[in-house]
Design a protein around this motif. Structure first.
Motif, PDB file in Angstrom:
ATOM      1  N   UNK A   1       0.852  -1.198   0.000  1.00  0.00           N
ATOM      2  CA  UNK A   1       0.000   0.000   0.000  1.00  0.00           C
ATOM      3  C   UNK A   1       0.886   1.246   0.000  1.00  0.00           C
ATOM      4  N   UNK A   2       0.266   2.403  -0.288  1.00  0.00           N
ATOM      5  CA  UNK A   2       1.026   3.656  -0.356  1.00  0.00           C
ATOM      6  C   UNK A   2       1.461   4.064   1.046  1.00  0.00           C
TER       7      UNK A   2
ATOM      8  N   UNK B   1       2.253   4.297  10.568  1.00  0.00           N
ATOM      9  CA  UNK B   1       2.618   3.273   9.568  1.00  0.00           C
ATOM     10  C   UNK B   1       2.625   1.899  10.211  1.00  0.00           C
ATOM     11  N   UNK B   2       3.191   1.822  11.432  1.00  0.00           N
ATOM     12  CA  UNK B   2       3.250   0.517  12.107  1.00  0.00           C
ATOM     13  C   UNK B   2       1.829   0.027  12.422  1.00  0.00           C
ATOM     14  N   UNK B   3       0.960   0.941  12.844  1.00  0.00           N
ATOM     15  CA  UNK B   3      -0.435   0.552  13.120  1.00  0.00           C
ATOM     16  C   UNK B   3      -1.109   0.008  11.868  1.00  0.00           C
ATOM     17  N   UNK B   4      -0.905   0.696  10.738  1.00  0.00           N
ATOM     18  CA  UNK B   4      -1.537   0.248   9.486  1.00  0.00           C
ATOM     19  C   UNK B   4      -1.024  -1.146   9.120  1.00  0.00           C
ATOM     20  N   UNK B   5       0.309  -1.334   9.231  1.00  0.00           N
ATOM     21  CA  UNK B   5       0.873  -2.648   8.896  1.00  0.00           C
ATOM     22  C   UNK B   5       0.269  -3.711   9.816  1.00  0.00           C
ATOM     23  N   UNK B   6       0.214  -3.406  11.131  1.00  0.00           N
ATOM     24  CA  UNK B   6      -0.292  -4.395  12.098  1.00  0.00           C
ATOM     25  C   UNK B   6      -1.729  -4.793  11.754  1.00  0.00           C
ATOM     26  N   UNK B   7      -2.532  -3.828  11.350  1.00  0.00           N
ATOM     27  CA  UNK B   7      -3.927  -4.136  10.994  1.00  0.00           C
ATOM     28  C   UNK B   7      -3.974  -5.023   9.758  1.00  0.00           C
ATOM     29  N   UNK B   8      -3.161  -4.661   8.752  1.00  0.00           N
ATOM     30  CA  UNK B   8      -3.225  -5.404   7.481  1.00  0.00           C
ATOM     31  C   UNK B   8      -2.729  -6.833   7.614  1.00  0.00           C
ATOM     32  N   UNK B   9      -1.832  -7.095   8.579  1.00  0.00           N
ATOM     33  CA  UNK B   9      -1.267  -8.450   8.681  1.00  0.00           C
ATOM     34  C   UNK B   9      -1.783  -9.183   9.919  1.00  0.00           C
ATOM     35  N   UNK B  10      -2.877  -8.684  10.499  1.00  0.00           N
ATOM     36  CA  UNK B  10      -3.329  -9.250  11.782  1.00  0.00           C
ATOM     37  C   UNK B  10      -3.621 -10.752  11.667  1.00  0.00           C
ATOM     38  N   UNK B  11      -4.065 -11.200  10.501  1.00  0.00           N
ATOM     39  CA  UNK B  11      -4.382 -12.641  10.386  1.00  0.00           C
ATOM     40  C   UNK B  11      -3.142 -13.516  10.138  1.00  0.00           C
ATOM     41  N   UNK B  12      -1.937 -12.901  10.114  1.00  0.00           N
ATOM     42  CA  UNK B  12      -0.705 -13.702   9.988  1.00  0.00           C
ATOM     43  C   UNK B  12      -0.141 -14.047  11.364  1.00  0.00           C
TER      44      UNK B  12
END
Ligand code: BMX
Length: 281
Positions: free
Chosen positions: A29-30, A40-51
């Protein structure tokens, strides 16, 4: 277990699960310049939460430099960062596993050396992207710290008080396009050039010419077997050929050997993951 590898650049952020040198999951993502590192870290954490549960370490490849776990920009024009952001602590706290963080281009150099186009003992990686990043592998060892920050070389073009990248990179191309009356980012400038717009071809040609000089200087300094070129601009169709065509060393045997990144846009995450594993052993 896999490694959660993230690559934060001036334009894009990517998060991947990497196992044995291969990307098995990916989101991209941008990079929102208004958010800042916590965001940025929050956005990453949300996007990969199912990993969660499938990785044992976090490896971050980041634009800028990480000293004692703290992150900072060298050229805030590519991405503005607060002074000494405690990146490693924040990554550990957010993801609950051990973390490393290394400059994005150094990670990509290592990825290309281990799994990509730069298997030789001595190689240099150059990313032509928002900025110009670089990484050096000498005798099979990645040089860290400030080593390889070729884009930060002091400029010797018309804007001599600025870093060199400010007269070559995607950031520069965008500014030049705006001056010509087109508010376009680098990918759209390449599209315009392909459809015959002279202003666009001109910007690309100047960037390629300047990069050719930089590559020749790198060759003189380090004598790498090859210079691996990556980044959105570096990998754009026809760009490397234009750089090769702009070499000025008369003796062909002295000219650098340019090759495209074998891992493409995954070079940074794959290299970061490998560095994290090496550190844990
Ligand atoms: C800049 C510098 C380098 C980075 C390079 C490529 C900052 C924020 N970045 O020279 O550390 O490797 O840009 O970065 O000072 P990218 O964002 O274009 O991938």
């Amino acid at each position: 277990k896999a490694v959660l590898a993230i690559d934060v650049g001036g334009t894009k952020t990517m998060a991947c699960l990497v196992k044995e040198g291969k990307v098995i999951e990916e989101v991209q993502f941008a990079t929102d310049h208004n958010l800042g590192p916590d965001g940025w870290i929050d956005v990453i954490a949300t996007k990969v939460s199912n990993w969660r549960g499938s990785y044992g370490r976090v490896a971050a490849a980041v634009t800028g430099i990480v000293v004692d776990g703290n992150w900072q920009a060298l050229n805030p024009a590519t991405l503005n960062l607060p002074q000494d952001y405690p990146l490693i602590d924040r990554l550990r706290g957010t993801f609950g596993v051990d973390a490393i963080a290394v400059n994005d281009a150094q990670c990509a150099a290592w990825g290309e050396h281990r799994f990509g186009a730069g298997a030789q003992k001595d190689m240099v990686f150059l990313t032509v992207s928002t900025g110009i990043g670089g990484g050096i592998v000498i005798n099979g060892r990645l040089l860290q710290g400030t080593a390889g920050h070729f884009g930060l070389f002091q400029g010797y073009f018309e804007c001599s008080h600025r870093p060199l990248e400010d007269s070559i990179s995607g950031h520069w191309m965008n500014a030049e396009a705006c001056k010509a009356g087109y508010e376009l980012e680098a990918p759209a400038i390449f599209v315009a050039a392909r459809s015959g717009a002279p202003w666009a071809s001109h910007i690309i040609a100047i960037s390629a010419r300047r990069l050719a000089i930089l590559c020749q200087n790198i060759q003189l300094a380090l004598d790498p077997k090859c210079i691996v070129i990556g980044g959105g601009i570096g990998l754009a169709e026809g760009y490397i050929d234009q750089v090769r065509g702009a070499f000025t060393f008369p003796k062909i045997s002295l000219r650098p050997t340019l090759v495209s990144a074998g891992l493409g846009r995954h070079a940074g995450v794959i290299g970061a993951a490998d560095l994290a594993i090496a550190q844990s052993n």
